[in-house]
Design a protein around this motif. Structure first.
Motif, PDB file in Angstrom:
ATOM      1  N   ALA A 252      49.991 -58.732  -0.868  1.00 46.27           N
ATOM      2  CA  ALA A 252      50.890 -58.299   0.203  1.00 46.27           C
ATOM      3  C   ALA A 252      52.317 -58.610  -0.232  1.00 46.27           C
ATOM      4  O   ALA A 252      52.566 -59.640  -0.883  1.00 46.27           O
ATOM      5  CB  ALA A 252      50.570 -59.003   1.520  1.00 46.27           C
ATOM      6  N   GLN A 253      53.223 -57.713   0.087  1.00 49.54           N
ATOM      7  CA  GLN A 253      54.624 -57.930  -0.294  1.00 49.54           C
ATOM      8  C   GLN A 253      55.541 -57.276   0.717  1.00 49.54           C
ATOM      9  O   GLN A 253      55.283 -56.176   1.193  1.00 49.54           O
ATOM     10  CB  GLN A 253      54.900 -57.359  -1.685  1.00 49.54           C
ATOM     11  CG  GLN A 253      56.308 -57.651  -2.196  1.00 49.54           C
ATOM     12  CD  GLN A 253      56.570 -57.048  -3.562  1.00 49.54           C
ATOM     13  OE1 GLN A 253      57.076 -55.926  -3.662  1.00 49.54           O
ATOM     14  NE2 GLN A 253      56.226 -57.766  -4.624  1.00 49.54           N
ATOM     15  N   GLU A 254      56.635 -57.992   1.042  1.00 53.91           N
ATOM     16  CA  GLU A 254      57.668 -57.420   1.886  1.00 53.91           C
ATOM     17  C   GLU A 254      58.900 -57.170   1.031  1.00 53.91           C
ATOM     18  O   GLU A 254      59.295 -58.011   0.233  1.00 53.91           O
ATOM     19  CB  GLU A 254      58.012 -58.344   3.059  1.00 53.91           C
ATOM     20  CG  GLU A 254      58.868 -57.666   4.114  1.00 53.91           C
ATOM     21  CD  GLU A 254      58.994 -58.493   5.382  1.00 53.91           C
ATOM     22  OE1 GLU A 254      58.785 -57.950   6.476  1.00 53.91           O
ATOM     23  OE2 GLU A 254      59.319 -59.699   5.271  1.00 53.91           O
ATOM     24  N   SER A 255      59.500 -55.986   1.213  1.00 53.73           N
ATOM     25  CA  SER A 255      60.654 -55.586   0.409  1.00 53.73           C
ATOM     26  C   SER A 255      61.838 -55.262   1.304  1.00 53.73           C
ATOM     27  O   SER A 255      61.671 -54.846   2.458  1.00 53.73           O
ATOM     28  CB  SER A 255      60.309 -54.363  -0.444  1.00 53.73           C
ATOM     29  OG  SER A 255      59.198 -54.609  -1.273  1.00 53.73           O
ATOM     30  N   LEU A 256      63.025 -55.436   0.757  1.00 55.66           N
ATOM     31  CA  LEU A 256      64.262 -55.101   1.463  1.00 55.66           C
ATOM     32  C   LEU A 256      64.679 -53.688   1.101  1.00 55.66           C
ATOM     33  O   LEU A 256      64.832 -53.363  -0.077  1.00 55.66           O
ATOM     34  CB  LEU A 256      65.358 -56.091   1.068  1.00 55.66           C
ATOM     35  CG  LEU A 256      66.725 -55.901   1.735  1.00 55.66           C
ATOM     36  CD1 LEU A 256      66.623 -56.161   3.240  1.00 55.66           C
ATOM     37  CD2 LEU A 256      67.776 -56.801   1.090  1.00 55.66           C
ATOM     38  N   TRP A 257      64.836 -52.856   2.116  1.00 55.28           N
ATOM     39  CA  TRP A 257      65.273 -51.475   1.916  1.00 55.28           C
ATOM     40  C   TRP A 257      66.439 -51.204   2.872  1.00 55.28           C
ATOM     41  O   TRP A 257      66.232 -51.006   4.069  1.00 55.28           O
ATOM     42  CB  TRP A 257      64.140 -50.486   2.206  1.00 55.28           C
ATOM     43  CG  TRP A 257      63.198 -50.282   1.061  1.00 55.28           C
ATOM     44  CD1 TRP A 257      62.100 -51.008   0.758  1.00 55.28           C
ATOM     45  CD2 TRP A 257      63.296 -49.253   0.084  1.00 55.28           C
ATOM     46  NE1 TRP A 257      61.491 -50.516  -0.357  1.00 55.28           N
ATOM     47  CE2 TRP A 257      62.193 -49.436  -0.800  1.00 55.28           C
ATOM     48  CE3 TRP A 257      64.186 -48.198  -0.165  1.00 55.28           C
ATOM     49  CZ2 TRP A 257      61.969 -48.590  -1.892  1.00 55.28           C
ATOM     50  CZ3 TRP A 257      63.950 -47.377  -1.254  1.00 55.28           C
ATOM     51  CH2 TRP A 257      62.871 -47.569  -2.095  1.00 55.28           C
ATOM     52  N   ARG A 258      67.648 -51.200   2.340  1.00 54.24           N
ATOM     53  CA  ARG A 258      68.831 -50.869   3.147  1.00 54.24           C
ATOM     54  C   ARG A 258      69.242 -49.437   2.809  1.00 54.24           C
ATOM     55  O   ARG A 258      69.760 -49.168   1.741  1.00 54.24           O
ATOM     56  CB  ARG A 258      69.970 -51.840   2.862  1.00 54.24           C
ATOM     57  CG  ARG A 258      69.711 -53.255   3.378  1.00 54.24           C
ATOM     58  CD  ARG A 258      70.975 -54.082   3.331  1.00 54.24           C
ATOM     59  NE  ARG A 258      70.766 -55.414   3.908  1.00 54.24           N
ATOM     60  CZ  ARG A 258      70.917 -56.542   3.229  1.00 54.24           C
ATOM     61  NH1 ARG A 258      71.264 -56.508   1.949  1.00 54.24           N
ATOM     62  NH2 ARG A 258      70.729 -57.701   3.812  1.00 54.24           N
ATOM     63  N   ILE A 259      68.994 -48.525   3.735  1.00 57.28           N
ATOM     64  CA  ILE A 259      69.288 -47.108   3.526  1.00 57.28           C
ATOM     65  C   ILE A 259      70.627 -46.760   4.182  1.00 57.28           C
ATOM     66  O   ILE A 259      70.841 -47.113   5.333  1.00 57.28           O
ATOM     67  CB  ILE A 259      68.179 -46.223   4.110  1.00 57.28           C
ATOM     68  CG1 ILE A 259      66.852 -46.556   3.438  1.00 57.28           C
ATOM     69  CG2 ILE A 259      68.522 -44.765   3.929  1.00 57.28           C
ATOM     70  CD1 ILE A 259      66.823 -46.264   1.961  1.00 57.28           C
TER      71      ILE A 259
END
Length: 259
Positions: A252-259
């Motif tokens: 499991a992994q959480e990623s940062l996505w700033r669009i």
């Protein structure tokens, strides 16, 4: 001759303090799978033989720099009859960049069960041959059923080590840890995101559970799916199965996505 993973996780030092000069990555930033694999090796170096990696939970707290030595400090949190727990901090120039808790388990004889179900994509359907684009990382043969948005492989993907790896459970767990960080950021991409993120996407935390022995010479399917996206954070969850459909690991992994 040592295998590629043995070379990547070879650490200087002893006791509870280690250092690595192997600091490769992409775009000037260290590859998270490399840091996690080295941290697991550092933790394993503080244990007696017979204790196998069971799980790890890591936080990428600051982007690591390529070409700068990484220091690993291992805290001996607990040594029990069946389980051992270690806390590992990775730093560059005295500044922490990565934290990980790792658990090790003495092998026990018990029920062996998993939820029924096989690979979602048959090996024969994975016709696109690729590899990890960075020369330092391209230690795996990779096959996918579709092309990605960039040079990195996309999930689901079949993979196996290009070269033999020693019959050492810790080294093989390090190899699995290394590749477990491949593809999950892309999986967590927000739905219908047409543009690239400002400053690039990044892994925030990473968890790996090692259920059964990993044989790097066999083909394995790494299949992940997006679970949630909110507050600029995307969660992906995946499974790693061998050719017979046996569940080897969960991720499991959480990623940062700033669009």
């Amino acid at each position: 001759m040592p295998s590629w993973i043995a070379e990547l996780v070879r650490l200087d030092g002893e006791g509870e303090n280690f250092c690595s000069t192997v600091t490769f990555g992409a775009g000037g930033r260290l590859f998270g799978g490399l840091i996690a694999a080295q941290a697991l090796a550092a933790a394993g170096a503080t244990l007696e033989p017979g204790r196998l990696p069971q799980s790890l939970h890591a936080y990428f707290i600051k982007g690591g720099r390529v070409g700068v030595d990484v220091e690993y400090v291992v805290e001996l949190t607990r040594d029990g009859k069946s389980f051992n727990t270690r806390r590992i901090t990775a730093s560059q120039d005295g500044v922490p960049i990565f934290e990980m808790l790792a658990s090790f388990h003495r092998s026990e004889t018990t029920t062996d069960w998993q939820r029924p179900g096989g690979p979602s994509v048959a090996w024969s359907e994975a016709t696109t041959e690729t590899g990890l684009p960075e020369q330092w990382a391209d230690h795996f043969e990779v096959r996918t059923a579709r092309a990605g948005l960039d040079d990195w492989p996309v999930q689901p993907m079949w993979f196996r080590s290009r070269e033999p790896i020693e019959d050492d459970p810790l080294l093989r767990a390090c190899a699995l840890t290394f590749i477990s960080d491949v593809g999950l950021v892309a999986v967590a991409r927000p739905p219908d995101a047409a543009q690239l993120p400002r400053g690039g996407a990044a892994s925030l935390d990473h968890a790996l559970w090692l259920h059964r022995p990993f044989d790097p010479q066999r083909w394995h399917l790494y299949d992940a799916e997006a679970i949630s996206h909110c507050d600029a954070r995307g969660l992906a969850r995946g499974s790693i199965l061998d050719e017979d459909g046996t569940l080897v690991a969960s991720v499991a992994q959480e990623s940062l996505w700033r669009i």
